[in-house]
Design a protein around this motif. Structure first.
Motif, mmCIF file in Angstrom:
data_model
loop_
_atom_site.group_PDB
_atom_site.id
_atom_site.type_symbol
_atom_site.label_atom_id
_atom_site.label_comp_id
_atom_site.label_asym_id
_atom_site.label_seq_id
_atom_site.Cartn_x
_atom_site.Cartn_y
_atom_site.Cartn_z
ATOM 1 N N LEU A 1 23.992 3.364 5.004
ATOM 2 C CA LEU A 1 22.572 3.034 5.102
ATOM 3 C C LEU A 1 21.811 4.135 5.832
ATOM 4 N N LEU A 2 22.339 4.582 6.950
ATOM 5 C CA LEU A 2 21.670 5.638 7.716
ATOM 6 C C LEU A 2 21.589 6.936 6.926
ATOM 7 N N ALA A 3 22.621 7.244 6.158
ATOM 8 C CA ALA A 3 22.599 8.456 5.338
ATOM 9 C C ALA A 3 21.511 8.374 4.262
ATOM 10 N N VAL A 4 21.409 7.230 3.596
ATOM 11 C CA VAL A 4 20.370 7.053 2.575
ATOM 12 C C VAL A 4 18.994 7.119 3.217
ATOM 13 N N ALA A 5 18.814 6.443 4.334
ATOM 14 C CA ALA A 5 17.518 6.454 5.022
ATOM 15 C C ALA A 5 17.128 7.871 5.419
ATOM 16 N N ALA A 6 18.064 8.642 5.925
ATOM 17 C CA ALA A 6 17.774 10.027 6.313
ATOM 18 C C ALA A 6 17.406 10.864 5.096
ATOM 19 N N ASP A 7 18.085 10.638 3.972
ATOM 20 C CA ASP A 7 17.763 11.376 2.743
ATOM 21 C C ASP A 7 16.355 11.043 2.254
ATOM 22 N N VAL A 8 16.001 9.770 2.288
ATOM 23 C CA VAL A 8 14.702 9.322 1.776
ATOM 24 C C VAL A 8 13.574 9.678 2.733
ATOM 25 N N LEU A 9 13.797 9.456 4.016
ATOM 26 C CA LEU A 9 12.724 9.570 4.994
ATOM 27 C C LEU A 9 12.641 10.924 5.696
ATOM 28 N N GLY A 10 13.729 11.659 5.693
ATOM 29 C CA GLY A 10 13.767 12.844 6.551
ATOM 30 C C GLY A 10 13.950 12.356 7.970
ATOM 31 N N GLU A 11 12.959 12.546 8.793
ATOM 32 C CA GLU A 11 13.006 11.980 10.150
ATOM 33 C C GLU A 11 12.670 10.507 10.086
ATOM 34 N N ILE A 12 13.345 9.724 10.905
ATOM 35 C CA ILE A 12 13.062 8.287 10.996
ATOM 36 C C ILE A 12 12.264 8.070 12.289
ATOM 37 N N ASP A 13 10.995 7.734 12.130
ATOM 38 C CA ASP A 13 10.125 7.556 13.286
ATOM 39 C C ASP A 13 10.299 6.186 13.938
ATOM 40 N N LEU A 14 10.673 5.182 13.148
ATOM 41 C CA LEU A 14 10.719 3.810 13.643
ATOM 42 C C LEU A 14 11.829 3.056 12.940
ATOM 43 N N VAL A 15 12.579 2.280 13.695
ATOM 44 C CA VAL A 15 13.558 1.350 13.125
ATOM 45 C C VAL A 15 13.104 -0.040 13.545
ATOM 46 N N GLY B 1 0.796 -1.208 0.000
ATOM 47 C CA GLY B 1 0.000 0.000 0.000
ATOM 48 C C GLY B 1 0.838 1.272 0.000
ATOM 49 N N LEU B 2 2.132 1.132 -0.166
ATOM 50 C CA LEU B 2 3.037 2.269 -0.292
ATOM 51 C C LEU B 2 4.224 1.835 -1.137
ATOM 52 N N GLN B 3 5.005 2.790 -1.592
ATOM 53 C CA GLN B 3 6.155 2.503 -2.449
ATOM 54 C C GLN B 3 7.432 2.537 -1.613
ATOM 55 N N PRO B 4 7.951 1.371 -1.223
ATOM 56 C CA PRO B 4 9.171 1.363 -0.409
ATOM 57 C C PRO B 4 10.414 1.647 -1.244
ATOM 58 N N THR B 5 11.436 2.117 -0.584
ATOM 59 C CA THR B 5 12.753 2.263 -1.185
ATOM 60 C C THR B 5 13.593 1.099 -0.703
ATOM 61 N N LEU B 6 14.150 0.329 -1.638
ATOM 62 C CA LEU B 6 15.002 -0.797 -1.282
ATOM 63 C C LEU B 6 16.460 -0.363 -1.362
ATOM 64 N N VAL B 7 17.203 -0.672 -0.311
ATOM 65 C CA VAL B 7 18.607 -0.272 -0.206
ATOM 66 C C VAL B 7 19.430 -1.503 0.140
#
Length: 90
Positions: A74-88, A55-61
């Protein structure tokens, strides 16, 4: 987080596993709208992720848990894609 404390963005380590995809699907139904799936092989994982109907378009890394040098990337890419990371999810 949304006003009700539910995550809007998530980084999922081992994101191609069946259990991870089910959790992401449930979270998407509750308002999750951005997700990075950290997987060993994004090309191999893509059909499984598509079949999960999240139901959403994930980014695969690409991510390998035993490659310590890649964790920062990985954390740098996640921050770029997500902005704030609410959940790991691990």
């Amino acid at each position: 987080m949304d006003p009700f404390g539910r995550p809007r963005s998530a980084l999922v380590l081992g994101g191609a596993s069946e259990i991870a995809l089910r959790i992401v699907g449930e979270l998407a139904e509750q308002g999750l709208d951005r997700v990075v799936l950290a997987v060993r092989d994004p090309v191999a994982a893509a059909p499984r992720v598509a079949a999960a109907g999240l139901g959403l378009q994930p980014t695969l890394v690409t991510w390998d848990a035993i490659d310590d040098a890649g964790h920062g990337d990985l954390l740098a890419v996640a921050a770029d894609v997500l902005g704030e990371i609410d959940l790991v999810l691990c």
